[in-house]
Design an enzyme around this catalytic site. Sequence first.
Site, PDB file in Angstrom:
ATOM      1  N   GLY A 179      -1.721 -40.686  -6.162  1.00 18.55           N
ATOM      2  CA  GLY A 179      -0.946 -40.739  -7.400  1.00 18.55           C
ATOM      3  C   GLY A 179      -1.760 -40.266  -8.593  1.00 18.55           C
ATOM      4  O   GLY A 179      -1.293 -40.304  -9.726  1.00 18.55           O
TER       5      GLY A 179
ATOM      6  N   SER B  36      -5.617 -40.556  -8.125  1.00 18.48           N
ATOM      7  CA  SER B  36      -6.836 -41.360  -7.989  1.00 18.48           C
ATOM      8  C   SER B  36      -8.136 -40.580  -7.965  1.00 18.48           C
ATOM      9  O   SER B  36      -9.204 -41.146  -8.150  1.00 18.48           O
ATOM     10  CB  SER B  36      -6.747 -42.235  -6.732  1.00 18.48           C
ATOM     11  OG  SER B  36      -5.771 -43.229  -6.909  1.00 18.48           O
TER      12      SER B  36
ATOM     13  N   SER C  61      -7.757 -44.482  -8.852  1.00 18.59           N
ATOM     14  CA  SER C  61      -8.466 -45.574  -8.235  1.00 18.59           C
ATOM     15  C   SER C  61      -9.928 -45.269  -7.942  1.00 18.59           C
ATOM     16  O   SER C  61     -10.686 -46.169  -7.557  1.00 18.59           O
ATOM     17  CB  SER C  61      -7.755 -45.971  -6.940  1.00 18.59           C
ATOM     18  OG  SER C  61      -7.818 -44.932  -5.976  1.00 18.59           O
TER      19      SER C  61
ATOM     20  N   LYS D 186     -16.566 -43.893  -2.096  1.00 19.22           N
ATOM     21  CA  LYS D 186     -15.583 -44.878  -2.519  1.00 19.22           C
ATOM     22  C   LYS D 186     -15.531 -46.045  -1.535  1.00 19.22           C
ATOM     23  O   LYS D 186     -15.636 -45.852  -0.321  1.00 19.22           O
ATOM     24  CB  LYS D 186     -14.214 -44.203  -2.609  1.00 19.22           C
ATOM     25  CG  LYS D 186     -13.111 -45.017  -3.243  1.00 19.22           C
ATOM     26  CD  LYS D 186     -11.848 -44.169  -3.361  1.00 19.22           C
ATOM     27  CE  LYS D 186     -10.729 -44.910  -4.086  1.00 19.22           C
ATOM     28  NZ  LYS D 186      -9.533 -44.050  -4.226  1.00 19.22           N
TER      29      LYS D 186
END
Length: 570
Positions: free
Chosen positions: A258, A260, A236, A163
């Site tokens: 949350g 992701s 995300s 990421k």
Amino acid sequence: MSQTTTRSATAPITVSPSGFHVLQTVPLPKGTPEYEAAIASILAEFAAKVPKELYIPEAIAENPPKNVTGVPRESGILTEQELDITEKYDAVSLAEAIANRKFTAVAVATAFAKRAIIAHQVTCCLTEWFMDEAIERAKALDDHLERTGKTVGPLHGVPISVKEHMPLAGHYTAAGYLDTRVKSEKDCQMMAILRAAGAVFYCKTAQPQGIMHLESVSQYGRVLNPYNINLSAGGSTGGEAALLAMRGSVLGVGTDIGGSVRGPAGFCGIYGYKATSYMLPQKDFLPNGFAAELNVLCSTGPMCLTMRDMDLFTKVLLDAKPHLSDPRLIPLPWTGLSGPKPASPLKIGFYMNDGSIVPQPPVMRALEWARSQLEKSSNFKVTTFAPYQAARAIQNIRKAYWPDGQQAVESHLKKTGEPMFPLTKWIIRDAQYDELPASGVLAQRVERDRFRCEFAEHWTGQDVDVVIGPVYVGPATEHDTAFHWNYTAFWNYVDYPGVVFPTPVKAGKKGEESYADDTPLSKEDEHVRELWQKGDFEGAPINLQIVARKYYDNELFSALAAVKDVLQLA
């Protein structure tokens, strides 16, 4: 990475001057001319590194299918061996094949790097791509194996995608805003452990603005769902999820404060594990910190194609004893899938809805399928898990994400002329404009801990070992509509570990399914039903989520091992 013009899935495509284009379906907000020039430069730098022989055929680019998962095979770019390597192995079997010299590390790195850049052209999943560096690293690993007869470590030659915000030596990292984009001088702790274990890094993957959307849309573009490009790949860690679904990666790394990791894994039909916070190393992930962690601790974990890859990833990290370098970490010994079998019958609570939002029909179908499968076996005691004040938890966590206020976000954007994206506006709408005083942060902490204690008692009263429920309120969302994080963010608020796993269920054609009950539970539920009526989610995979108590990560994996065959898990 020069972008194409905005288009629908069937509209003509405009090819960039370089001939390299990346599929997009919905326009992005525009920033200042200076901002747009900076982005154009970054995208052009990316495109310049891609050999023309790796461009997808113009016929596919101009008329892509809604489901693009077949493009790597149809493109003609990959050899039969490269198709075999990328389609038939997980991380565990790849490590074994390289160690047994069935494949060289160079062959594996080449195959995944090529497939990753193909995937990027139809999903916009990457922020960096460095095939040459990966091959150089793979050559060194092959030389070591040839010279010593031994592998460097358990991940010898295994390609791992990363990421964007995670520091990797010599590559760009960013905290979700253009002004935070810098080149890292060294690996963060996790990347150093993975590199020492033999991993090969070859790309970094897309995340959203501020790293705080359930859709990965940013200055680089919008990540598209491989199963239906008119849908989101989630966020995300959406770039990772799309890349894995395209088999352009075998093992990726995400973060989750949350949803992701779990949201994009669910949207794209792969596995994702959110550990209990600070069980796995995150040192230097965000060197300047993240204010949300004053009251909501972030988690990290693998995204992959099989359960045993999640297990391998976790074992490699914990065997390195990262807590000796980072005392924030909880030094839990790892047993994972090979740990003690859970007591029989395993007590499973089904979370059919959270009392605030009823999941959309395909999710309910997946829940009912899983429940019926488990109820057939005497090894499981299946009950319904009663919801507990989800609306309160979600309201609390939305406020807790932004103790530094909305102006913190605005400050980042103003520095470069970056526009505020729609989902950024959505996620900060409950935050105060100005930074909270210490007393306000403390009040959030007291309320959080009160809720956690209440929920722990509620769980005990339900008499379950694990809970199975939705990942999201529906399938993968249409673009710019990933609004309701209830089924992931709740578990962040109480800090329980969770694994997202695929089911055989997929969303059908528009109009084929409807709600069993026409009465919404709340305004949010009414909104979710409106989104269902408007949307076309055809082909979207449906995953479910299994959750255990805080620090019961080993027990969570033991439960996964117990349900593996019944739920047809890989």
